[in-house]
Design a protein around this motif. Structure first.
Motif, PDB file in Angstrom:
ATOM      1  N   TYR A  68      48.653  54.967  -4.072  1.00  0.00           N
ATOM      2  CA  TYR A  68      49.374  55.306  -2.827  1.00  0.00           C
ATOM      3  C   TYR A  68      48.577  56.318  -1.998  1.00  0.00           C
ATOM      4  CZ  TYR A  68      52.401  58.578  -0.294  1.00  0.00           C
ATOM      5  OH  TYR A  68      52.912  59.437   0.640  1.00  0.00           O
ATOM      6  N   GLN A  69      48.022  57.333  -2.670  1.00  0.00           N
ATOM      7  CA  GLN A  69      47.254  58.357  -1.944  1.00  0.00           C
ATOM      8  C   GLN A  69      46.058  57.722  -1.217  1.00  0.00           C
ATOM      9  OE1 GLN A  69      46.563  60.936  -5.276  1.00  0.00           O
ATOM     10  NE2 GLN A  69      48.711  61.584  -5.315  1.00  0.00           N
ATOM     11  N   GLY A  70      45.502  56.667  -1.797  1.00  0.00           N
ATOM     12  CA  GLY A  70      44.400  55.949  -1.155  1.00  0.00           C
ATOM     13  C   GLY A  70      44.834  55.320   0.162  1.00  0.00           C
ATOM     14  N   TYR A  71      46.059  54.801   0.210  1.00  0.00           N
ATOM     15  CA  TYR A  71      46.552  54.227   1.474  1.00  0.00           C
ATOM     16  C   TYR A  71      46.711  55.309   2.539  1.00  0.00           C
ATOM     17  CZ  TYR A  71      47.318  49.751  -0.759  1.00  0.00           C
ATOM     18  OH  TYR A  71      47.117  48.562  -1.396  1.00  0.00           O
ATOM     19  N   VAL A  72      47.164  56.483   2.125  1.00  0.00           N
ATOM     20  CA  VAL A  72      47.322  57.582   3.093  1.00  0.00           C
ATOM     21  C   VAL A  72      45.945  57.975   3.642  1.00  0.00           C
ATOM     22  CG1 VAL A  72      48.133  59.946   3.439  1.00  0.00           C
ATOM     23  CG2 VAL A  72      49.385  58.420   1.897  1.00  0.00           C
ATOM     24  N   THR A  73      44.982  58.149   2.730  1.00  0.00           N
ATOM     25  CA  THR A  73      43.619  58.513   3.151  1.00  0.00           C
ATOM     26  C   THR A  73      43.045  57.473   4.099  1.00  0.00           C
ATOM     27  OG1 THR A  73      43.282  59.639   1.050  1.00  0.00           O
ATOM     28  CG2 THR A  73      41.297  59.024   2.267  1.00  0.00           C
ATOM     29  N   ASN A  74      43.201  56.210   3.741  1.00  0.00           N
ATOM     30  CA  ASN A  74      42.607  55.161   4.566  1.00  0.00           C
ATOM     31  C   ASN A  74      43.331  54.980   5.895  1.00  0.00           C
ATOM     32  OD1 ASN A  74      40.522  54.638   2.865  1.00  0.00           O
ATOM     33  ND2 ASN A  74      41.530  52.967   1.798  1.00  0.00           N
ATOM     34  N   THR A  75      44.631  55.229   5.921  1.00  0.00           N
ATOM     35  CA  THR A  75      45.361  55.187   7.195  1.00  0.00           C
ATOM     36  C   THR A  75      44.801  56.256   8.130  1.00  0.00           C
ATOM     37  OG1 THR A  75      47.373  54.353   6.162  1.00  0.00           O
ATOM     38  CG2 THR A  75      47.645  55.505   8.256  1.00  0.00           C
ATOM     39  N   ASN A  76      44.605  57.456   7.608  1.00  0.00           N
ATOM     40  CA  ASN A  76      44.058  58.540   8.432  1.00  0.00           C
ATOM     41  C   ASN A  76      42.638  58.232   8.903  1.00  0.00           C
ATOM     42  OD1 ASN A  76      46.337  60.199   8.350  1.00  0.00           O
ATOM     43  ND2 ASN A  76      45.738  61.076   6.375  1.00  0.00           N
ATOM     44  N   LYS A  77      41.827  57.714   7.988  1.00  0.00           N
ATOM     45  CA  LYS A  77      40.439  57.390   8.351  1.00  0.00           C
ATOM     46  C   LYS A  77      40.395  56.335   9.453  1.00  0.00           C
ATOM     47  CE  LYS A  77      37.916  58.236   4.052  1.00  0.00           C
ATOM     48  NZ  LYS A  77      37.383  57.580   2.862  1.00  0.00           N
ATOM     49  N   LEU A  78      41.210  55.296   9.278  1.00  0.00           N
ATOM     50  CA  LEU A  78      41.217  54.224  10.275  1.00  0.00           C
ATOM     51  C   LEU A  78      41.700  54.732  11.618  1.00  0.00           C
ATOM     52  CD1 LEU A  78      42.532  50.856   8.807  1.00  0.00           C
ATOM     53  CD2 LEU A  78      40.328  51.363   9.819  1.00  0.00           C
ATOM     54  N   ALA A  79      42.752  55.540  11.611  1.00  0.00           N
ATOM     55  CA  ALA A  79      43.281  56.077  12.867  1.00  0.00           C
ATOM     56  C   ALA A  79      42.215  56.922  13.569  1.00  0.00           C
ATOM     57  CB  ALA A  79      44.539  56.898  12.598  1.00  0.00           C
ATOM     58  N   ASP A  80      41.495  57.746  12.801  1.00  0.00           N
ATOM     59  CA  ASP A  80      40.426  58.575  13.375  1.00  0.00           C
ATOM     60  C   ASP A  80      39.333  57.698  13.983  1.00  0.00           C
ATOM     61  OD1 ASP A  80      41.606  60.917  12.664  1.00  0.00           O
ATOM     62  OD2 ASP A  80      40.327  61.315  10.919  1.00  0.00           O
ATOM     63  N   THR A  81      38.914  56.694  13.214  1.00  0.00           N
ATOM     64  CA  THR A  81      37.825  55.821  13.689  1.00  0.00           C
ATOM     65  C   THR A  81      38.236  55.080  14.954  1.00  0.00           C
ATOM     66  OG1 THR A  81      37.095  55.550  11.412  1.00  0.00           O
ATOM     67  CG2 THR A  81      36.274  53.946  12.994  1.00  0.00           C
ATOM     68  N   LEU A  99      39.159  46.454  12.690  1.00  0.00           N
ATOM     69  CA  LEU A  99      39.812  47.680  12.218  1.00  0.00           C
ATOM     70  C   LEU A  99      41.254  47.753  12.708  1.00  0.00           C
ATOM     71  CD1 LEU A  99      36.955  50.327  12.569  1.00  0.00           C
ATOM     72  CD2 LEU A  99      37.794  49.234  10.484  1.00  0.00           C
ATOM     73  N   LYS A 100      41.496  47.293  13.933  1.00  0.00           N
ATOM     74  CA  LYS A 100      42.876  47.243  14.444  1.00  0.00           C
ATOM     75  C   LYS A 100      43.735  46.351  13.541  1.00  0.00           C
ATOM     76  CE  LYS A 100      43.776  49.611  18.202  1.00  0.00           C
ATOM     77  NZ  LYS A 100      44.895  50.572  18.254  1.00  0.00           N
ATOM     78  N   ARG A 101      43.175  45.196  13.144  1.00  0.00           N
ATOM     79  CA  ARG A 101      43.922  44.294  12.261  1.00  0.00           C
ATOM     80  C   ARG A 101      44.162  44.952  10.904  1.00  0.00           C
ATOM     81  NH1 ARG A 101      40.563  40.272  14.939  1.00  0.00           N
ATOM     82  NH2 ARG A 101      41.928  39.011  16.237  1.00  0.00           N
TER      83      ARG A 101
END
Ligand SMILES: [Fe+2]
Length: 231
Positions: A68-81, A99-101
Motif C-alpha cells: 500500500y505504501q508503494g501506491y502512495v509513493t507512486n501516486t505522489n511521484k506521478l503527480a509531481d512528474t 503517465l496520465k493513464r
C-alpha cells in the motif's frame, strides 16, 4: 512528510516581484507553490492497529501495508512528474499521455487499500436493524442475499476488488467488480465496503483458498465504518 527535496547546491534568490524563489534547475518555485504542492501530496496511513486480527497473519498484513505504501509513493511521484511536464509544456508528449493513464491505477490502488483497511478491525455481525442492512434488504431482498452476491463477486476469477457501491444520485446499492484498481468503477458512486481479492491479500495465509480468506474478511468487518460511508 516533505517530499520536494532540494539539493544543497541549489540556492535561494529574492525575486524582483517580491517573492522568495527557489531555483531548481531551470524551474523556479515560490514557497507558496511548494506549500501548495506539499498539500497535494499524500501520506501513507498507519494501519498497524489491524495486526492481531483473527485470520490474518502479521506477515501478510505487514507485506500488505508495504505494498500500500508503494501506491502512495507512486501516486505522489506521478503527480509531481505530471505537474512538471505541464509546466514544461510537454502535454503533447506520448510519455505524458501514458503517465496520465497510469495515474488512475496508482491513485485507485492507494485509495482502495485505505477503504479496505479502514473497513476492517472490528468484530460482530451487521446490525440488521441499522441503516445499511435495511438498504441492503431494499436492494437485494435481504442481508443474506446481499452477502451471497458480494461473496459471489469475490469468487470471480482474476485479480481486483469487490466494491459495495452506493449510487449517490439514487441511493441504490450495487456490488461491483473492480478490475485491477481502475476498471469498472461506477461514476458518482460512493464506496461503502471494499474487499481486496488480489492474491497478495490472502495467498501467504490461505494459498489458493480465496473463499476461506473471504470468510475471515467477513469476521473482521467494521460495519460501523461501512455504514458511516452511506450518504
Ligand atoms: Fe492489496
Amino acid at each position: 512528510m516533505k517530499r520536494l527535496l532540494i539539493p544543497r547546491r541549489q540556492f535561494l534568490t529574492l525575486s524582483v516581484t517580491g517573492g522568495l524563489l527557489l531555483s531548481i534547475g531551470q524551474t523556479k518555485f515560490t514557497f507558496a507553490q511548494i506549500r501548495k504542492e506539499e498539500k497535494m501530496s499524500y501520506n501513507a496511513r498507519d494501519y498497524s492497529r489491524l495486526i492481531g486480527m483473527e485470520g490474518f497473519s502479521e506477515t501478510l498484513l505487514k507485506n500488505h501495508f508495504t505494498l500500500y505504501q508503494g501506491y502512495v509513493t507512486n501516486t505522489n511521484k506521478l503527480a509531481d512528474t505530471l505537474r512538471q511536464m505541464l509546466k514544461e509544456g510537454k502535454t503533447a508528449a506520448s510519455e505524458y499521455a501514458e503517465l496520465k493513464r497510469r495515474f488512475g491505477w496508482e491513485f485507485d490502488g492507494m485509495r482502495l487499500h485505505e477503504y479496505y483497511f479502514e473497513n476492517l478491525g472490528a468484530k460482530g455481525a451487521i446490525d440488521k436493524s441499522g441503516k445499511l442492512a435495511k438498504k441492503m434488504a431494499d436492494a437485494f431482498g435481504s442481508y443474506e442475499e446481499w452477502e451471497k452476491d458480494f461473496k459471489g463477486v469475490g469468487a470471480m476469477r482474476g485479480i481486483g476488488w469487490v466494491t459495495l457501491y452506493q449510487d449517490t444520485a439514487s441511493g441504490n446499492l450495487f456490488n461491483c467488480w473492480i478490475n485491477e484498481h481502475d476498471g469498472g468503477h461506477l461514476v458518482g458512486c460512493n464506496p461503502i465496503l471494499i474487499l481486496d481479492v488480489f492474491e497478495h491479500a490472502f495467498m501467504i495465509d490461505y494459498g489458493l483458498k480465496r473463499a476461506d480468506y473471504i470468510t475471515a474478511f467477513f469476521k473482521n468487518i467494521d460495519w460501523k465504518a461501512a455504514e458511516g460511508r452511506l450518504k
